[in-house]
Write a protein that holds these residues in place. Sequence first.
Motif, PDB file in Angstrom:
ATOM      1  N   GLU A  95       0.838  -1.188   0.000  1.00 60.42           N
ATOM      2  CA  GLU A  95       0.000   0.000   0.000  1.00 60.42           C
ATOM      3  C   GLU A  95       0.880   1.249   0.000  1.00 60.42           C
ATOM      4  OE1 GLU A  95      -2.751  -0.001   3.193  1.00 60.42           O
ATOM      5  OE2 GLU A  95      -3.743  -1.861   2.585  1.00 60.42           O
ATOM      6  N   TYR A  96       0.330   2.340  -0.491  1.00 64.74           N
ATOM      7  CA  TYR A  96       1.073   3.593  -0.526  1.00 64.74           C
ATOM      8  C   TYR A  96       1.401   4.039   0.899  1.00 64.74           C
ATOM      9  CZ  TYR A  96       2.390   8.235  -2.204  1.00 64.74           C
ATOM     10  OH  TYR A  96       3.092   9.369  -2.525  1.00 64.74           O
ATOM     11  N   GLY A  97       2.669   4.339   1.153  1.00 61.07           N
ATOM     12  CA  GLY A  97       3.085   4.750   2.484  1.00 61.07           C
ATOM     13  C   GLY A  97       3.389   3.598   3.409  1.00 61.07           C
ATOM     14  N   ASP A  98       3.541   2.382   2.889  1.00 56.95           N
ATOM     15  CA  ASP A  98       3.846   1.213   3.711  1.00 56.95           C
ATOM     16  C   ASP A  98       5.136   1.456   4.503  1.00 56.95           C
ATOM     17  OD1 ASP A  98       4.937  -1.405   4.511  1.00 56.95           O
ATOM     18  OD2 ASP A  98       3.348  -2.253   3.270  1.00 56.95           O
ATOM     19  N   GLU A  99       5.101   1.198   5.816  1.00 55.43           N
ATOM     20  CA  GLU A  99       6.265   1.443   6.669  1.00 55.43           C
ATOM     21  C   GLU A  99       7.460   0.583   6.269  1.00 55.43           C
ATOM     22  OE1 GLU A  99       8.356   3.437   9.647  1.00 55.43           O
ATOM     23  OE2 GLU A  99       6.424   3.850   8.722  1.00 55.43           O
ATOM     24  N   LYS A 100       7.209  -0.604   5.768  1.00 55.37           N
ATOM     25  CA  LYS A 100       8.300  -1.485   5.335  1.00 55.37           C
ATOM     26  C   LYS A 100       9.044  -0.874   4.145  1.00 55.37           C
ATOM     27  CE  LYS A 100       7.763  -4.811   8.309  1.00 55.37           C
ATOM     28  NZ  LYS A 100       8.822  -5.107   9.324  1.00 55.37           N
ATOM     29  N   VAL A 101       8.303  -0.195   3.277  1.00 56.72           N
ATOM     30  CA  VAL A 101       8.945   0.486   2.157  1.00 56.72           C
ATOM     31  C   VAL A 101       9.831   1.613   2.682  1.00 56.72           C
ATOM     32  CG1 VAL A 101       8.570   1.844   0.059  1.00 56.72           C
ATOM     33  CG2 VAL A 101       7.052  -0.074   0.590  1.00 56.72           C
ATOM     34  N   ASN A 102       9.328   2.337   3.672  1.00 57.97           N
ATOM     35  CA  ASN A 102      10.119   3.406   4.295  1.00 57.97           C
ATOM     36  C   ASN A 102      11.439   2.887   4.833  1.00 57.97           C
ATOM     37  OD1 ASN A 102       8.347   5.606   3.956  1.00 57.97           O
ATOM     38  ND2 ASN A 102       7.155   5.016   5.737  1.00 57.97           N
ATOM     39  N   GLU A 103      11.366   1.819   5.603  1.00 55.83           N
ATOM     40  CA  GLU A 103      12.571   1.263   6.233  1.00 55.83           C
ATOM     41  C   GLU A 103      13.561   0.791   5.179  1.00 55.83           C
ATOM     42  OE1 GLU A 103      11.321  -1.686   9.016  1.00 55.83           O
ATOM     43  OE2 GLU A 103      10.276  -0.270  10.307  1.00 55.83           O
ATOM     44  N   TRP A 104      13.047   0.129   4.140  1.00 52.66           N
ATOM     45  CA  TRP A 104      13.936  -0.356   3.076  1.00 52.66           C
ATOM     46  C   TRP A 104      14.593   0.817   2.367  1.00 52.66           C
ATOM     47  CZ3 TRP A 104      14.310   0.361  -2.178  1.00 52.66           C
ATOM     48  CH2 TRP A 104      15.177  -0.506  -2.863  1.00 52.66           C
ATOM     49  N   LYS A 139      -0.981   8.865  -7.218  1.00 48.47           N
ATOM     50  CA  LYS A 139      -1.593   8.520  -8.501  1.00 48.47           C
ATOM     51  C   LYS A 139      -0.683   7.596  -9.296  1.00 48.47           C
ATOM     52  CE  LYS A 139      -3.309  10.510 -12.829  1.00 48.47           C
ATOM     53  NZ  LYS A 139      -3.522  11.760 -13.607  1.00 48.47           N
ATOM     54  N   ALA A 140       0.615   7.932  -9.345  1.00 48.92           N
ATOM     55  CA  ALA A 140       1.570   7.105 -10.075  1.00 48.92           C
ATOM     56  C   ALA A 140       1.702   5.729  -9.428  1.00 48.92           C
ATOM     57  CB  ALA A 140       2.932   7.795 -10.135  1.00 48.92           C
ATOM     58  N   TRP A 141       1.640   5.705  -8.084  1.00 54.80           N
ATOM     59  CA  TRP A 141       1.704   4.429  -7.364  1.00 54.80           C
ATOM     60  C   TRP A 141       0.536   3.533  -7.774  1.00 54.80           C
ATOM     61  CZ3 TRP A 141       5.410   2.770  -3.769  1.00 54.80           C
ATOM     62  CH2 TRP A 141       5.089   1.626  -3.025  1.00 54.80           C
ATOM     63  N   GLU A 142      -0.636   4.128  -7.847  1.00 56.59           N
ATOM     64  CA  GLU A 142      -1.817   3.368  -8.244  1.00 56.59           C
ATOM     65  C   GLU A 142      -1.710   2.845  -9.678  1.00 56.59           C
ATOM     66  OE1 GLU A 142      -4.979   6.094  -7.578  1.00 56.59           O
ATOM     67  OE2 GLU A 142      -5.024   5.785  -5.385  1.00 56.59           O
ATOM     68  N   GLU A 143      -0.908   3.535 -10.489  1.00 57.31           N
ATOM     69  CA  GLU A 143      -0.694   3.116 -11.870  1.00 57.31           C
ATOM     70  C   GLU A 143       0.461   2.137 -12.003  1.00 57.31           C
ATOM     71  OE1 GLU A 143      -0.238   6.698 -14.087  1.00 57.31           O
ATOM     72  OE2 GLU A 143      -2.347   7.285 -13.908  1.00 57.31           O
ATOM     73  N   GLY A 144       1.023   1.737 -10.860  1.00 61.46           N
ATOM     74  CA  GLY A 144       2.069   0.712 -10.880  1.00 61.46           C
ATOM     75  C   GLY A 144       3.483   1.190 -10.677  1.00 61.46           C
ATOM     76  N   ALA A 145       3.687   2.489 -10.458  1.00 62.08           N
ATOM     77  CA  ALA A 145       5.041   3.005 -10.238  1.00 62.08           C
ATOM     78  C   ALA A 145       5.591   2.484  -8.916  1.00 62.08           C
ATOM     79  CB  ALA A 145       5.028   4.524 -10.230  1.00 62.08           C
ATOM     80  N   ARG A 146       6.761   1.893  -8.944  1.00 60.99           N
ATOM     81  CA  ARG A 146       7.414   1.356  -7.746  1.00 60.99           C
ATOM     82  C   ARG A 146       8.896   1.697  -7.814  1.00 60.99           C
ATOM     83  NH1 ARG A 146       2.814   0.839  -6.872  1.00 60.99           N
ATOM     84  NH2 ARG A 146       1.662  -0.890  -5.924  1.00 60.99           N
ATOM     85  N   TRP A 147       9.235   2.926  -7.425  1.00 64.14           N
ATOM     86  CA  TRP A 147      10.628   3.344  -7.457  1.00 64.14           C
ATOM     87  C   TRP A 147      10.939   4.228  -6.259  1.00 64.14           C
ATOM     88  CZ3 TRP A 147      10.402   8.543  -7.362  1.00 64.14           C
ATOM     89  CH2 TRP A 147       9.378   9.207  -8.061  1.00 64.14           C
ATOM     90  N   ILE A 148      12.220   4.464  -6.072  1.00 63.13           N
ATOM     91  CA  ILE A 148      12.678   5.329  -4.994  1.00 63.13           C
ATOM     92  C   ILE A 148      13.768   6.246  -5.540  1.00 63.13           C
ATOM     93  CG2 ILE A 148      14.590   3.959  -4.051  1.00 63.13           C
ATOM     94  CD1 ILE A 148      11.764   5.543  -1.998  1.00 63.13           C
ATOM     95  N   ARG A 149      13.787   7.467  -5.060  1.00 55.35           N
ATOM     96  CA  ARG A 149      14.812   8.436  -5.461  1.00 55.35           C
ATOM     97  C   ARG A 149      15.586   8.857  -4.231  1.00 55.35           C
ATOM     98  NH1 ARG A 149      12.602  14.106  -6.924  1.00 55.35           N
ATOM     99  NH2 ARG A 149      13.975  15.163  -5.419  1.00 55.35           N
ATOM    100  N   CYS A 150      16.912   8.767  -4.283  1.00 49.92           N
ATOM    101  CA  CYS A 150      17.774   9.148  -3.163  1.00 49.92           C
ATOM    102  C   CYS A 150      18.495  10.453  -3.490  1.00 49.92           C
ATOM    103  CB  CYS A 150      18.823   8.067  -2.902  1.00 49.92           C
ATOM    104  SG  CYS A 150      18.189   6.393  -2.660  1.00 49.92           S
ATOM    105  N   ASP A 151      18.327  11.449  -2.633  1.00 47.13           N
ATOM    106  CA  ASP A 151      19.018  12.735  -2.797  1.00 47.13           C
ATOM    107  C   ASP A 151      19.943  12.977  -1.622  1.00 47.13           C
ATOM    108  OD1 ASP A 151      17.352  13.018  -4.968  1.00 47.13           O
ATOM    109  OD2 ASP A 151      16.447  14.899  -4.305  1.00 47.13           O
ATOM    110  N   VAL A 152      21.103  13.523  -1.891  1.00 46.63           N
ATOM    111  CA  VAL A 152      21.973  14.013  -0.827  1.00 46.63           C
ATOM    112  C   VAL A 152      21.709  15.495  -0.690  1.00 46.63           C
ATOM    113  CG1 VAL A 152      23.894  14.288  -2.479  1.00 46.63           C
ATOM    114  CG2 VAL A 152      24.352  14.305  -0.018  1.00 46.63           C
ATOM    115  N   VAL A 153      21.573  15.962   0.541  1.00 44.13           N
ATOM    116  CA  VAL A 153      21.337  17.384   0.792  1.00 44.13           C
ATOM    117  C   VAL A 153      22.449  17.943   1.661  1.00 44.13           C
ATOM    118  CG1 VAL A 153      18.830  17.289   0.519  1.00 44.13           C
ATOM    119  CG2 VAL A 153      19.833  16.849   2.765  1.00 44.13           C
ATOM    120  N   GLY A 154      22.700  19.227   1.492  1.00 39.91           N
ATOM    121  CA  GLY A 154      23.748  19.899   2.271  1.00 39.91           C
ATOM    122  C   GLY A 154      23.191  20.431   3.567  1.00 39.91           C
ATOM    123  N   GLY A 155      22.869  19.543   4.473  1.00 37.68           N
ATOM    124  CA  GLY A 155      22.288  19.937   5.752  1.00 37.68           C
ATOM    125  C   GLY A 155      21.245  18.923   6.158  1.00 37.68           C
ATOM    126  N   GLY A 156      20.388  19.323   7.099  1.00 39.09           N
ATOM    127  CA  GLY A 156      19.370  18.389   7.557  1.00 39.09           C
ATOM    128  C   GLY A 156      19.857  17.506   8.676  1.00 39.09           C
TER     129      GLY A 156
END
Length: 277
Positions: A95-104, A139-156
């Motif tokens: 499901e969208y927002g699944d905690e297991k996806v977050n951890e992975w 919306k994209a998730w419901e259409e089958g999108a299953r990806w992750i994007r990793c960004d490095v930020v200067g701070g945080g």
Amino acid sequence: MIGHTPRRTTSLSLLIVVLAALALSGCGSDRAAAKGEDPKQVDSTAVPEVGKCRNLTHEDVAEAYNFDKYVPCDEPHNAETFGAGPLPDEFKNAEYGDEKVNEWAFSQCRKLLEKYVGSDQSLLMRSMLSHVYFGPSEKAWEEGARWIRCDVVGGGQQGAEYVDLPTTTRNLLKVKNIADIEDRWMVCAEGKSVASAKVPCSEPHQMRAMTTIKLGEAKTPFPGVAESKKKASQYCRGSVKASLGYPESFDYGYTWFGEKEWNAGNRWAICWAVTEE
């Protein structure tokens, strides 16, 4: 002795809930127009491009997805996409927002960032670099999108404000001696408390992140708040004292992390020392 506060103003606790955050109302071109986003990215099911740069805010990072327009990497920017790819098949029906996806996602982006900037987790946690991650829109998730994007930020990291990055952060922390890393890439605190605002060590400060202490192994269960703080205090006292050359008196502090961060793979505490800078 500095008061040790349980305040956890770190990107880590925020990142764990990024994908679980509620999507803002509005979608597609309407959302893009309202937020100045790239309409070609909004609701896209395609895996994001690696090597792109953006300027992100803390508000952007708090959202489940991000479609900010690209900026040339040789112009001022505070975020760089260093990794992107499909999720494992095990999340095909998640499901969208699944905690297991977050951890992975958190774990994978962290490991990839270490390799990308040429660091280990200990050094990375004491730097001004941290990672954020985003997924597709609902919306994209419901259409089958299953990806992750990793960004490095200067701070945080530990709540520090975002700063501009170089054209690329690849191997930015890859040095033989940590002393060779410019102070602007290491994290310090303005006041004599770990709860004070975080700044690059090239700016005026009164505390510096000196070392990190590992509180458990991969399969170690979360020891609880009291035990985590106790271990962090004991370990950091000895570690900071050694780092300062065993002075008779010194002040130190520590940053500890909670169960959610622990479950995502963070087994560390950060040790801080009061400096004379």
